[in-house]
Write a protein that holds these residues in place. Structure first.
Motif, mmCIF file in Angstrom:
data_model
loop_
_atom_site.group_PDB
_atom_site.id
_atom_site.type_symbol
_atom_site.label_atom_id
_atom_site.label_comp_id
_atom_site.label_asym_id
_atom_site.label_seq_id
_atom_site.Cartn_x
_atom_site.Cartn_y
_atom_site.Cartn_z
ATOM 1 N N GLU A 100 0.833 -1.206 0.000
ATOM 2 C CA GLU A 100 0.000 0.000 0.000
ATOM 3 C C GLU A 100 0.869 1.258 0.000
ATOM 4 O O GLU A 100 0.516 2.267 -0.640
ATOM 5 C CB GLU A 100 -0.934 -0.004 1.208
ATOM 6 N N SER A 101 1.991 1.204 0.707
ATOM 7 C CA SER A 101 2.909 2.348 0.744
ATOM 8 C C SER A 101 3.500 2.607 -0.641
ATOM 9 O O SER A 101 3.602 3.758 -1.079
ATOM 10 C CB SER A 101 4.029 2.093 1.751
ATOM 11 N N THR A 133 -0.817 2.103 7.814
ATOM 12 C CA THR A 133 -0.265 2.596 6.549
ATOM 13 C C THR A 133 -0.005 4.093 6.666
ATOM 14 O O THR A 133 -0.770 4.919 6.160
ATOM 15 C CB THR A 133 -1.221 2.265 5.385
ATOM 16 N N TRP A 139 -2.629 12.805 3.325
ATOM 17 C CA TRP A 139 -3.805 13.419 3.941
ATOM 18 C C TRP A 139 -3.392 14.565 4.875
ATOM 19 O O TRP A 139 -3.988 15.646 4.855
ATOM 20 C CB TRP A 139 -4.586 12.345 4.707
ATOM 21 N N GLU A 150 2.223 6.025 5.378
ATOM 22 C CA GLU A 150 2.562 6.775 4.161
ATOM 23 C C GLU A 150 1.302 7.352 3.490
ATOM 24 O O GLU A 150 1.327 8.447 2.943
ATOM 25 C CB GLU A 150 3.307 5.878 3.173
ATOM 26 N N MET A 151 0.213 6.615 3.562
ATOM 27 C CA MET A 151 -1.050 7.110 3.003
ATOM 28 C C MET A 151 -1.551 8.302 3.805
ATOM 29 O O MET A 151 -2.037 9.289 3.257
ATOM 30 C CB MET A 151 -2.085 5.981 3.004
ATOM 31 N N THR A 205 0.960 4.225 -2.758
ATOM 32 C CA THR A 205 0.820 5.626 -2.352
ATOM 33 C C THR A 205 1.879 6.506 -3.014
ATOM 34 O O THR A 205 1.583 7.602 -3.495
ATOM 35 C CB THR A 205 0.927 5.750 -0.821
ATOM 36 N N TRP A 250 -5.219 10.751 -4.635
ATOM 37 C CA TRP A 250 -5.614 9.330 -4.607
ATOM 38 C C TRP A 250 -5.566 8.809 -3.175
ATOM 39 O O TRP A 250 -6.499 8.147 -2.710
ATOM 40 C CB TRP A 250 -4.692 8.501 -5.503
ATOM 41 N N SER A 251 -4.466 9.105 -2.463
ATOM 42 C CA SER A 251 -4.319 8.651 -1.076
ATOM 43 C C SER A 251 -5.403 9.250 -0.193
ATOM 44 O O SER A 251 -5.996 8.563 0.651
ATOM 45 C CB SER A 251 -2.936 9.032 -0.539
ATOM 46 N N GLN A 255 -8.695 7.538 -0.197
ATOM 47 C CA GLN A 255 -8.782 6.228 0.479
ATOM 48 C C GLN A 255 -9.205 6.369 1.936
ATOM 49 O O GLN A 255 -9.575 5.386 2.577
ATOM 50 C CB GLN A 255 -7.426 5.492 0.430
#
Length: 323
Positions: free
Chosen positions: A73-74, A117, A124, A119-120, A77, A84-85, A88
């Protein structure tokens, strides 16, 4: 010009990548001597000695699955634009804690353990300003270029993990800005103190504690956790306001921060990166990951006896695993 192979992650849907991660985890779990399995097993043996062997096996399986998912997932991202992140993220719990921290005139330091996660969440969090973030190059030229490209899309100012980087973060906080720190990295001995983490005395970074003590900035714990229903991720905000976190005694402040992180991790225990060699420097034992089985078992036995005798003020508790 050679195309960076990591860019293929931009094309493959997240659901397909997650399926691939689960398959990789399934393979890893059938290799009991794999480095990551051994590291997780040692970490769990050190901190969760009250669990039965069966409970430990269930927990190790969950941890491996989550760590494989977090890794892929990272990468996704970094391959995608920040929007996009951000898309989520489904729910943000206790967002008012974050907004209050960002409004602090002394700045805000986001305390982000290797939990979920992260990095996501980074994308944000960058919606709220232009943080100063310390960056250590990853191994491999193509991998590093890929990660840097992903980070460059954010509002963040990247600074090196050295004295100049620390000064830049300090300046940002003094100006009322914010920074993001992962304080559960294993530091060099010169940048750490020996304090308990999940009841195990180990080398711990003092950077976040020193920054908090000197600037009196707001401290907000953040984590980004994969939802059980598979539909995106939730962000959790934690108010870290124990006065001990700002203590001028570095050991006191660093231990308080370890306790704060422990409480964050206990809520989503199997989402923490237990595949990381967090306990590389333990007094009386040294490095448990290179110790022989007999020496490690002897240390764990003595540690368990000491906690039973003196009472375990650092005992973790999690209803799912009865920790």
């Amino acid at each position: 010009m050679v195309m960076n192979p990591y860019h293929v992650f931009k094309i493959v849907p997240l659901s397909v990548l997650q399926m691939l991660a689960r398959f990789v985890a399934w393979i890893i779990l059938r290799l009991p001597n794999a480095s990551i399995v051994r590291t997780v097993r040692i970490n769990i043996s050190l901190i969760a000695h009250t669990l039965s062997e069966g409970q430990k096996q269930v927990l190790i399986k969950d941890i491996i699955y989550h760590q494989c998912l977090t890794s892929i997932e990272s990468i996704k991202t970094w391959a995608m634009p920040p929007k996009w992140s951000i898309a989520q993220i489904r729910d943000v719990h206790d967002k008012d804690i974050l907004l209050e921290g960002l409004a602090n005139p002394n700045g805000m330091l986001a305390i982000v353990p290797h939990l979920g996660t992260w990095e996501m969440m980074n994308a944000w969090l960058n919606q709220f300003g232009a943080p100063t973030i310390m960056y250590k190059p990853v191994k491999g030229k193509m991998a590093n270029e890929f990660v840097l490209q992903g980070r460059a899309r954010l509002n963040a100012t990247l600074v090196p993990t050295d004295g100049s980087g620390v000064k830049a973060v300090f300046k940002t906080l003094k100006q009322g800005g914010f920074s993001i720190v992962l304080p559960d990295h294993v530091p060099k001995p010169s940048g750490g103190v020996i304090v308990p983490f999940f009841g195990i005395k180990t080398l711990t970074s003092t950077l976040a504690s020193k920054l908090a003590s000197k600037t009196k900035c707001a401290l907000v714990g953040l984590s980004c956790i994969r939802r059980d229903d598979g539909r995106g991720f939730d962000i959790y905000c934690h108010k870290l306001d124990d006065p001990a976190l700002y203590d001028r005694n570095t050991e006191t402040a660093t231990y308080a921060l370890n306790l704060a992180m422990q409480h964050m991790i206990e809520v989503n225990y199997s989402h923490y990166m237990w595949g990381y060699r967090r306990f590389k420097h333990i007094p009386l034992l040294g490095n448990p990951y290179t110790a022989d089985e007999k020496t490690l078992a002897h240390f764990i036995h003595n540690h368990t006896q000491n906690q039973t005798t003196h009472g375990d003020s650092n005992a973790s508790h999690n209803s799912e695993y009865d920790l």
